[in-house]
Design a protein around this motif. Structure first.
Motif, mmCIF file in Angstrom:
data_model
loop_
_atom_site.group_PDB
_atom_site.id
_atom_site.type_symbol
_atom_site.label_atom_id
_atom_site.label_comp_id
_atom_site.label_asym_id
_atom_site.label_seq_id
_atom_site.Cartn_x
_atom_site.Cartn_y
_atom_site.Cartn_z
ATOM 1 N N THR A 188 0.846 -1.180 0.000
ATOM 2 C CA THR A 188 0.000 0.000 0.000
ATOM 3 C C THR A 188 0.884 1.233 0.000
ATOM 4 O OG1 THR A 188 -0.126 0.008 2.409
ATOM 5 C CG2 THR A 188 -1.899 -1.114 1.221
ATOM 6 N N VAL A 248 0.609 5.051 1.459
ATOM 7 C CA VAL A 248 -0.189 5.858 2.374
ATOM 8 C C VAL A 248 0.536 7.165 2.655
ATOM 9 C CG1 VAL A 248 -1.311 3.865 3.426
ATOM 10 C CG2 VAL A 248 0.817 4.756 4.394
ATOM 11 N N GLU A 249 -0.211 8.089 3.208
ATOM 12 C CA GLU A 249 0.366 9.376 3.589
ATOM 13 C C GLU A 249 1.045 9.243 4.945
ATOM 14 O OE1 GLU A 249 -1.173 13.927 4.504
ATOM 15 O OE2 GLU A 249 -2.413 12.544 3.321
ATOM 16 N N ALA A 250 2.255 9.718 5.051
ATOM 17 C CA ALA A 250 3.002 9.628 6.307
ATOM 18 C C ALA A 250 2.255 10.370 7.404
ATOM 19 C CB ALA A 250 4.403 10.210 6.125
ATOM 20 N N ARG A 295 -1.699 8.300 7.486
ATOM 21 C CA ARG A 295 -1.957 6.933 6.999
ATOM 22 C C ARG A 295 -3.118 6.876 6.018
ATOM 23 N NH1 ARG A 295 2.575 4.855 7.673
ATOM 24 N NH2 ARG A 295 1.681 2.779 7.356
ATOM 25 N N ARG A 296 -3.472 8.004 5.420
ATOM 26 C CA ARG A 296 -4.521 7.972 4.405
ATOM 27 C C ARG A 296 -3.967 7.386 3.119
ATOM 28 N NH1 ARG A 296 -6.966 13.916 4.019
ATOM 29 N NH2 ARG A 296 -4.717 14.319 3.785
ATOM 30 N N PRO A 297 -4.765 6.570 2.401
ATOM 31 C CA PRO A 297 -4.269 5.978 1.154
ATOM 32 C C PRO A 297 -4.000 7.049 0.101
ATOM 33 C CG PRO A 297 -6.627 5.580 1.389
ATOM 34 C CD PRO A 297 -6.159 6.161 2.692
ATOM 35 N N ASP A 329 5.017 -1.923 2.115
ATOM 36 C CA ASP A 329 4.186 -0.750 2.348
ATOM 37 C C ASP A 329 5.085 0.482 2.401
ATOM 38 O OD1 ASP A 329 1.795 -2.238 2.557
ATOM 39 O OD2 ASP A 329 2.309 -2.761 4.623
ATOM 40 N N ALA A 381 5.240 4.845 2.797
ATOM 41 C CA ALA A 381 4.593 6.088 3.206
ATOM 42 C C ALA A 381 5.255 7.254 2.492
ATOM 43 C CB ALA A 381 4.682 6.268 4.718
#
Length: 566
Positions: A32, A34-36, A39-41, A105, A107
């Protein structure tokens, strides 16, 4: 030999077979983006799988949940993720898990501004205060363009594409006529493709002469991503545009202008809120004097979808051309001259569908019309088209004709007539001309006369028969004057005569006049009957161009092509 040897051999063989099977199965990379912190995708992020030297082995794009997957190539070492509006990040590829997959994953950190400074390349460009910010924005724009390119590779779509060519009124933006073609393409996201690469454009320009015609091109994502483009153009931060409150513009212009080479000078607009590329607006430079002031250039637009796909959905080129002006008079003498004009060509995606269920539908117009014959009855079964386009349908049992996906512009509804092929025509006009607009439906009623009724209307100057008289009770002739190239010839004098019933040497004149711009002439008369001899004489300026004699058809309408030999 031990008595246990066969068992040990069987175990070894089974292990070897199992090992071979495991090696034959492709390991899958999953993860995935995600935003650091939050944690938004992050949808639309480009995920590149690199080997130990940093070379790209494969790449894909994250979907609306930030999820991505790709086969694990041999020798893969790291994953690099980039997304417009975020700082790139990398992660090492761990060992294969027990389920045969590898999870990575990543970020990404959002950049606070799209105008972060970046190192300026050594180019032959004027020194500017905003150079570092411009090149920082250029790196972000490249990330957005790359997302569109990877999306086309990783998530192809089935699309319905509309291409058009329009003739404008002079050098205005008003469309006078247009030709439109609709086609469907399976498993692609490539709506428009530039005909050459960036190096070719830099060497020869964005204009190409072929077979006596001049063609213009626009850049696509591949051209802009090509290092040759970045090395051949100078960048600047464009002035703010009040109509684009959330966007920042990256201006570009050629670093080296060459005489005779048509270049482009434009702005790439980036949405700082949605963090995506919106469009590229440019003008052609280094044109000849006649075309320089006509506002020629183009627009290439992009759209973002929830599944992470970024694709080129609309393009338009405003091109210089010339038209023949036959109405110009020099004193008392009519002359012909070429005057500057504008033609527009382009297209857009009407519909697109992806395997994951995502759809895109453009905002286009539509027509819903009731269709009647000249006597008022529903014209069921008539084949109608929009002139100059591939839009067409049969009038249904309710007497209605409907088309959708109409680009803005003028249209004329025509009825298909196979009998006119002898005259190098294929249709006749109905009573409906309309202008389509986006997100609107034109509701109308139109009359679609038969060919015989249409000829009768032409004979009467568009007036319907009086006193309830049938529209097709006379003997009719429809002829067309064509040159050797089968093009219509206007303003030719004609005389139509009918042979005397008593003798074929005596003739009675039934019509005379001049051909119209479409080269047509028509005759409606009570003085002739099927099978009777008819003669058509053509003249221009006192010179006889030709004379044709033939018998009238058994049907009420006789169709005659008149081909000039010179």
């Amino acid at each position: 030999m031990s008595r246990h040897t066969p068992l040990r051999i069987a175990i070894a063989v089974a292990a070897a077979v199992a090992g071979s099977a495991a090696q034959g199965q492709s390991t899958v990379l999953r993860g995935t983006v995600v935003e650091a912190g939050g944690r938004r995708p992050i949808p639309g992020a480009v995920v590149a799988v690199l080997d130990s030297s940093g070379a790209v082995q494969t790449r894909t794009i994250a979907d609306e949940t930030g999820t991505w997957s790709a086969p694990l190539p041999a020798g893969a070492a790291r994953v690099r993720v980039i997304r417009i509006g975020f700082r790139p990040n990398e992660a090492a590829i761990p060992a294969v898990g027990a389920d045969g997959t590898v999870r990575v994953d990543v970020a990404l950190t959002m950049i606070p501004t799209f105008l972060e400074p970046a190192r300026v390349r050594a180019l032959q460009c004027p020194k500017r205060r905003d150079a570092e910010q411009a090149y920082g924005l250029w790196e972000q724009a490249r990330a957005g363009l790359l997302a569109g390119l990877v999306a086309r590779e990783a998530k192809p779509a089935a699309i319905v594409r509309i291409a058009y060519r329009q003739t404008m009124r002079g050098v205005s933006d008003d469309v006078e006529s247009q030709v439109i073609v609709v086609d469907s393409v399976s498993r692609t996201a490539n709506a428009y493709r530039a005909p050459f690469d960036a190096s070719r454009f830099l060497q020869y320009g964005f204009s190409d002469d072929s077979a006596g015609r001049r063609y213009f091109s626009a850049p696509d994502a591949e051209v802009l991503l090509d290092p040759a483009f970045g090395n051949g153009y100078c960048f600047r931060i464009a002035d703010r545009d009040g109509a684009r409150p959330t966007q920042v513009g990256l201006g570009f212009s050629p670093a080296d202008r060459q005489p005779g080479r048509v270049d482009i000078d434009g702005v790439l607009w980036v949405d700082t809120v949605a963090r995506g590329i919106r469009d590229i607006v440019f003008r052609y430079t280094n044109l000849d004097r006649a075309a320089a002031g006509t506002g020629t250039g183009g627009t290439v637009s992009f759209t973002d979808l929830p599944n992470g796909v970024v694709f080129l959905d609309r393009w338009r080129l405003r091109l210089p051309t010339t038209v023949v002006d036959t109405g110009w008079r020099d004193g008392l003498v009519s002359r012909v001259r070429l005057v500057p004009a504008i033609a527009a060509s382009g297209g857009e995606v009407a519909h697109a569908a992806w395997e994951d269920g995502t759809r895109f539908d453009a905002h286009l117009g539509a027509l819903a019309a009731g269709v009647r014959a000249l006597d008022g009855a529903p014209a069921v079964g008539r084949l109608l088209y929009l002139a100059g386009t591939s839009y067409g349908a049969l009038v249904d049992s309710a007497g209605t004709f409907a088309v959708r996906d109409l680009l803005p512009g003028p249209y004329l509804v025509v009825a298909r007539e196979k009998r006119l092929e002898r005259l190098h025509m294929d249709s006749i006009p109905t009573t409906l001309a309309f202008i389509a607009a986006r997100d609107s439906v034109v509701h109308a009623t139109l009359v679609a006369p038969s060919l015989e009724e249409w000829v009768g209307l032409r004979c009467r100057g568009g007036r319907r028969p009086a006193g309830g008289r049938p529209a097709t009770d006379q003997t009719m002739v429809l002829a067309r004057v064509l040159d050797a190239r089968r093009q219509p010839v206007a303003d030719v004098e004609y005389v139509v005569e009918i042979a005397s019933p008593a003798s074929r040497t005596g003739w009675a004149q039934v019509a005379r006049g001049r051909t119209h711009e479409d080269g047509l002439l028509q005759v409606c008369t009570d003085a002739a009957a099927p099978g009777q001899r008819i003669a058509v004489t053509l003249r221009r300026g006192g010179t006889t161009l030709g004379r044709l004699e033939q018998d009238l058809a058994a049907d009420p309408l006789t169709i005659i092509p008149l081909i000039l030999k010179r």
